[in-house]
Design a protein around this motif. Structure first.
Motif, PDB file in Angstrom:
ATOM      1  N   PHE A   1      11.383 -23.468  -4.091  1.00 29.90           N
ATOM      2  CA  PHE A   1      10.623 -23.298  -2.941  1.00 29.90           C
ATOM      3  C   PHE A   1      11.299 -22.845  -1.801  1.00 29.90           C
ATOM      4  CE2 PHE A   1       9.008 -26.244  -6.149  1.00 29.90           C
ATOM      5  CZ  PHE A   1       7.701 -26.260  -6.055  1.00 29.90           C
ATOM      6  N   ASP A   2      10.856 -21.881  -0.987  1.00 32.89           N
ATOM      7  CA  ASP A   2      11.485 -21.357   0.133  1.00 32.89           C
ATOM      8  C   ASP A   2      11.229 -22.190   1.428  1.00 32.89           C
ATOM      9  OD1 ASP A   2      13.098 -19.572   1.463  1.00 32.89           O
ATOM     10  OD2 ASP A   2      11.483 -17.723   1.603  1.00 32.89           O
ATOM     11  N   LEU A   3      12.030 -22.706   2.010  1.00 37.66           N
ATOM     12  CA  LEU A   3      11.752 -23.567   3.000  1.00 37.66           C
ATOM     13  C   LEU A   3      12.066 -23.220   4.436  1.00 37.66           C
ATOM     14  CD1 LEU A   3      13.637 -26.835   1.460  1.00 37.66           C
ATOM     15  CD2 LEU A   3      11.219 -26.274   1.305  1.00 37.66           C
ATOM     16  N   VAL A   4      11.133 -23.643   5.470  1.00 38.65           N
ATOM     17  CA  VAL A   4      11.502 -23.454   6.906  1.00 38.65           C
ATOM     18  C   VAL A   4      12.691 -23.974   7.128  1.00 38.65           C
ATOM     19  CG1 VAL A   4      10.413 -23.766   9.089  1.00 38.65           C
ATOM     20  CG2 VAL A   4       8.906 -23.143   6.978  1.00 38.65           C
ATOM     21  N   LYS A   5      13.435 -23.468   7.888  1.00 37.74           N
ATOM     22  CA  LYS A   5      14.705 -23.876   8.499  1.00 37.74           C
ATOM     23  C   LYS A   5      14.859 -23.567   9.994  1.00 37.74           C
ATOM     24  CE  LYS A   5      16.636 -24.598   4.456  1.00 37.74           C
ATOM     25  NZ  LYS A   5      16.801 -26.025   3.926  1.00 37.74           N
ATOM     26  N   SER A   6      15.326 -24.574  10.929  1.00 41.05           N
ATOM     27  CA  SER A   6      15.673 -24.096  12.204  1.00 41.05           C
ATOM     28  C   SER A   6      16.772 -25.032  12.616  1.00 41.05           C
ATOM     29  CB  SER A   6      14.521 -24.758  13.068  1.00 41.05           C
ATOM     30  OG  SER A   6      14.903 -24.878  14.512  1.00 41.05           O
ATOM     31  N   LYS A   7      17.635 -24.470  13.244  1.00 38.04           N
ATOM     32  CA  LYS A   7      18.920 -25.113  13.781  1.00 38.04           C
ATOM     33  C   LYS A   7      18.776 -25.865  15.088  1.00 38.04           C
ATOM     34  CE  LYS A   7      20.747 -20.889  13.867  1.00 38.04           C
ATOM     35  NZ  LYS A   7      21.865 -19.909  13.766  1.00 38.04           N
ATOM     36  N   ILE A   8      17.611 -25.709  15.456  1.00 37.50           N
ATOM     37  CA  ILE A   8      17.443 -26.088  17.127  1.00 37.50           C
ATOM     38  C   ILE A   8      16.140 -27.113  17.372  1.00 37.50           C
ATOM     39  CG2 ILE A   8      18.711 -24.319  18.511  1.00 37.50           C
ATOM     40  CD1 ILE A   8      15.974 -23.001  18.830  1.00 37.50           C
ATOM     41  N   GLU A   9      15.349 -26.877  16.321  1.00 34.05           N
ATOM     42  CA  GLU A   9      14.163 -27.852  16.757  1.00 34.05           C
ATOM     43  C   GLU A   9      13.744 -28.590  15.078  1.00 34.05           C
ATOM     44  OE1 GLU A   9      11.692 -30.239  17.089  1.00 34.05           O
ATOM     45  OE2 GLU A   9      11.323 -28.932  18.979  1.00 34.05           O
ATOM     46  N   ALA A  10      14.027 -30.003  15.265  1.00 29.56           N
ATOM     47  CA  ALA A  10      13.991 -30.809  13.983  1.00 29.56           C
ATOM     48  C   ALA A  10      12.591 -30.703  13.402  1.00 29.56           C
ATOM     49  CB  ALA A  10      14.649 -32.078  14.404  1.00 29.56           C
ATOM     50  N   ARG A  11      11.553 -30.565  14.276  1.00 31.20           N
ATOM     51  CA  ARG A  11      10.173 -30.549  13.739  1.00 31.20           C
ATOM     52  C   ARG A  11       9.964 -29.506  13.026  1.00 31.20           C
ATOM     53  NH1 ARG A  11      10.964 -33.478  18.121  1.00 31.20           N
ATOM     54  NH2 ARG A  11      10.077 -35.436  18.659  1.00 31.20           N
ATOM     55  N   ASP A  12      10.760 -28.347  13.081  1.00 34.25           N
ATOM     56  CA  ASP A  12      10.461 -27.290  12.308  1.00 34.25           C
ATOM     57  C   ASP A  12      11.467 -27.129  11.328  1.00 34.25           C
ATOM     58  OD1 ASP A  12       7.879 -26.638  13.677  1.00 34.25           O
ATOM     59  OD2 ASP A  12       9.147 -25.846  15.370  1.00 34.25           O
ATOM     60  N   ASN A  13      12.102 -28.143  10.902  1.00 36.37           N
ATOM     61  CA  ASN A  13      13.273 -27.814   9.876  1.00 36.37           C
ATOM     62  C   ASN A  13      13.066 -28.588   8.955  1.00 36.37           C
ATOM     63  OD1 ASN A  13      15.816 -27.003   8.965  1.00 36.37           O
ATOM     64  ND2 ASN A  13      16.478 -29.083   9.767  1.00 36.37           N
ATOM     65  N   ALA A  14      13.149 -28.094   7.496  1.00 34.36           N
ATOM     66  CA  ALA A  14      13.139 -28.790   6.154  1.00 34.36           C
ATOM     67  C   ALA A  14      14.435 -28.691   5.678  1.00 34.36           C
ATOM     68  CB  ALA A  14      12.056 -28.199   5.337  1.00 34.36           C
ATOM     69  N   LEU A  15      15.306 -29.654   6.185  1.00 31.43           N
ATOM     70  CA  LEU A  15      16.778 -29.528   5.816  1.00 31.43           C
ATOM     71  C   LEU A  15      16.802 -29.493   4.262  1.00 31.43           C
ATOM     72  CD1 LEU A  15      19.630 -29.688   6.984  1.00 31.43           C
ATOM     73  CD2 LEU A  15      19.394 -32.082   6.740  1.00 31.43           C
ATOM     74  N   HIS A  16      15.929 -30.487   3.350  1.00 32.94           N
ATOM     75  CA  HIS A  16      15.995 -30.202   2.035  1.00 32.94           C
ATOM     76  C   HIS A  16      14.705 -30.121   1.643  1.00 32.94           C
ATOM     77  CE1 HIS A  16      20.216 -32.228   2.593  1.00 32.94           C
ATOM     78  NE2 HIS A  16      20.342 -31.230   1.859  1.00 32.94           N
ATOM     79  N   LEU A  17      14.456 -30.046   0.334  1.00 33.64           N
ATOM     80  CA  LEU A  17      13.160 -29.925  -0.165  1.00 33.64           C
ATOM     81  C   LEU A  17      12.215 -31.598   0.038  1.00 33.64           C
ATOM     82  CD1 LEU A  17      10.693 -28.899  -1.749  1.00 33.64           C
ATOM     83  CD2 LEU A  17      11.797 -29.546  -3.895  1.00 33.64           C
ATOM     84  N   ASP A  18      13.218 -32.694  -0.076  1.00 30.30           N
ATOM     85  CA  ASP A  18      12.617 -34.021   0.062  1.00 30.30           C
ATOM     86  C   ASP A  18      12.114 -34.050   1.463  1.00 30.30           C
ATOM     87  OD1 ASP A  18      15.090 -34.677   1.080  1.00 30.30           O
ATOM     88  OD2 ASP A  18      15.789 -35.796  -0.644  1.00 30.30           O
ATOM     89  N   CYS A  19      12.351 -33.392   2.379  1.00 24.61           N
ATOM     90  CA  CYS A  19      11.955 -33.408   3.786  1.00 24.61           C
ATOM     91  C   CYS A  19      10.622 -32.961   3.962  1.00 24.61           C
ATOM     92  CB  CYS A  19      12.777 -32.782   4.690  1.00 24.61           C
ATOM     93  SG  CYS A  19      14.686 -33.362   4.822  1.00 24.61           S
ATOM     94  N   CYS A  20      10.051 -32.355   3.072  1.00 19.96           N
ATOM     95  CA  CYS A  20       8.737 -31.940   3.196  1.00 19.96           C
ATOM     96  C   CYS A  20       7.769 -32.018   1.968  1.00 19.96           C
ATOM     97  CB  CYS A  20       8.573 -30.435   3.409  1.00 19.96           C
ATOM     98  SG  CYS A  20       9.324 -29.308   2.473  1.00 19.96           S
ATOM     99  N   PHE A  21       8.401 -32.651   0.700  1.00 19.36           N
ATOM    100  CA  PHE A  21       7.607 -32.942  -0.397  1.00 19.36           C
ATOM    101  C   PHE A  21       8.433 -33.943  -1.184  1.00 19.36           C
ATOM    102  CE2 PHE A  21       7.411 -31.992  -5.064  1.00 19.36           C
ATOM    103  CZ  PHE A  21       5.949 -32.146  -5.163  1.00 19.36           C
ATOM    104  N   GLN A  22       7.592 -34.780  -1.977  1.00 24.63           N
ATOM    105  CA  GLN A  22       8.079 -35.648  -2.832  1.00 24.63           C
ATOM    106  C   GLN A  22       7.151 -36.065  -3.965  1.00 24.63           C
ATOM    107  OE1 GLN A  22      11.223 -39.371  -3.845  1.00 24.63           O
ATOM    108  NE2 GLN A  22      10.615 -38.938  -1.603  1.00 24.63           N
TER     109      GLN A  22
END
Length: 304
Positions: free
Chosen positions: A183-204
Motif C-alpha cells: 500500500f502506497d502511503l501518504v507522507k509529510s515531513k511537516i504536517e502530521a495530519r497528512d503523514n501516515a508514518l506506517h501502515l498502522d497509522c491509517c489501517f489495522q
C-alpha cells in the motif's frame, strides 16, 4: 527456546516485547525530530515528559498481566528512546525479522538481544542493507501480508518513509506461500495530519472480520478500495483526519474479542463495544505525541 508464532493481528497473545519509557532522555532538539508530530510538540513546548510516559506504559503492562501474557521489556539504555519496539523487528509465522532501522536507533535492537538469544538462530533473519522494513508497516491477515510503503521518487528525502520497495520484494521472497500486498502511503515531513508514518497509522484489522481505516492515508484510491472490497464496507470503522492524527487506528489486540485502546477514543471504543469487543481503555495520549501509540510500542512474539 521461544517458539515464535504470529499469523495474524488478533489471535490470543501469549508473549510480547513492550517498549520502555524509562531513561527516555531529554526533549529532542528540533533538528532531531523523526516525524512531524514530535516536531510540533517540541516547538510548542508540549513534548511528553518521562514520568507521564512511564505511567502510561505501566498501565499497558498491567493489562497484559491481567490476561496472563508474558511481557519482555528492553534493557535500559541511558537517555535513549526505547518506546517503539514495533519498529525494530517483527515476527511472521515462526521467523523473527530484524529491521534495518534509522542508523542512530540501532542500539534498540541490542537492548532486546537477551530475547533474541532465546529464539532458534536459524529463524532469525536480517535483511540486506538496501532493504528497509519497519514492523509498523507489516500486517498479517489470512493468507495476506499487508505492507505499507512509499513509492515516491523522493523516498530518500523523507525520514517518514520507512519501508521501501526492496522491503516489499524481500518479504515476497521470504514468504513465497503468502500474498504480499503493498500500500502506497501518504507522507509529510511537516504536517502530521497528512503523514501516515506506517501502515498502522491509517489501517489495522481488529477481530477476525473488522478493521479501522483512514481513506486519505493511501496515495492510491485503488489501495483503499482493495481493503473495502476485502473486508466489506460495513466491517470497517472509518476515521477522520483529526482521529488519524490522534492515532485511532493504532490500537492493539490481545485476543479476537479484546482490544486495548486509548481511553479518549470515545467514538471508536463505542463502535468496538457495539461489535462485541471487550475494550481495555488506558491513558496513552502523552506517548501519542511522538506519532506512535499502542501497536507501535509492542512486538508480539507468540499468538496462539
Amino acid at each position: 527456546m521461544l517458539q515464535l508464532n504470529v499469523k495474524d493481528e488478533s489471535s490470543r497473545l501469549r508473549a510480547v516485547v513492550l517498549g520502555t519509557a524509562k531513561s527516555n532522555g531529554p526533549t529532542p532538539k528540533i533538528e532531531e525530530a523523526y516525524d512531524p508530530k514530535s516536531l510540533e510538540h517540541i516547538i510548542a513546548g508540549t513534548y511528553p515528559i518521562e514520568a507521564d510516559m512511564v505511567l502510561e506504559m505501566d498501565a499497558f503492562e498491567a493489562v497484559f498481566k491481567k490476561y496472563g501474557v508474558t511481557v519482555y521489556r528492553p534493557e535500559i539504555i541511558e537517555n535513549y528512546n526505547q518506546i517503539f519496539t514495533r519498529d525494530i523487528g517483527f515476527v511472521i509465522e515462526d521467523v523473527f525479522v530484524k529491521s534495518n532501522i534509522l542508523p542512530d536507533r540501532e542500539r534498540e535492537l541490542d537492548a532486546i538481544q537477551y530475547v533474541i538469544d532465546q529464539m532458534n538462530p536459524a529463524k532469525v533473519v536480517r535483511p540486506p542493507e538496501e532493504v528497509h522494513i519497519e514492523g509498523g508497516d507489516v500486517m498479517l491477515w489470512g493468507n495476506y501480508i499487508f505492507v505499507g510503503t512509499y513509492k515516491g521518487s523522493d523516498y530518500k528525502e523523507y525520514i517518514t518513509a520507512r519501508t521501501n520497495w526492496q522491503g516489499v520484494e524481500y518479504l515476497r521472497k521470504l514468504f513465497p506461500n503468502k500474498i504480499v500486498k503493498e500500500f502506497d502511503l501518504v507522507k509529510s515531513k511537516i504536517e502530521a495530519r497528512d503523514n501516515a508514518l506506517h501502515l498502522d497509522c491509517c489501517f489495522q484489522p481488529v477481530g477476525e472480520t473488522k478493521g479501522i481505516i483512514y481513506k486519505r492515508g493511501f496515495r492510491e484510491e485503488a489501495d483503499y478500495m482493495f481493503l473495502v472490497q476485502l473486508f466489506g464496507k460495513e466491517n470497517l470503522f472509518h476515521i477522520e483526519r483529526e482521529e488519524m492524527y490522534h492515532m485511532y487506528s493504532n490500537v492493539f489486540s490481545i485476543a479476537p474479542d479484546v482490544v486495548v485502546s486509548e481511553r479518549k477514543f470515545t467514538r471508536l471504543n463505542n463502535w468496538l463495544r457495539e461489535n462485541g469487543f471487550t475494550v481495555e481503555e488506558i491513558p496513552y495520549a502523552e506517548i501519542a505525541k511522538q506519532e506512535g501509540l499502542l501497536r507501535c510500542s509492542t512486538l508480539p512474539l507468540i499468538r496462539e
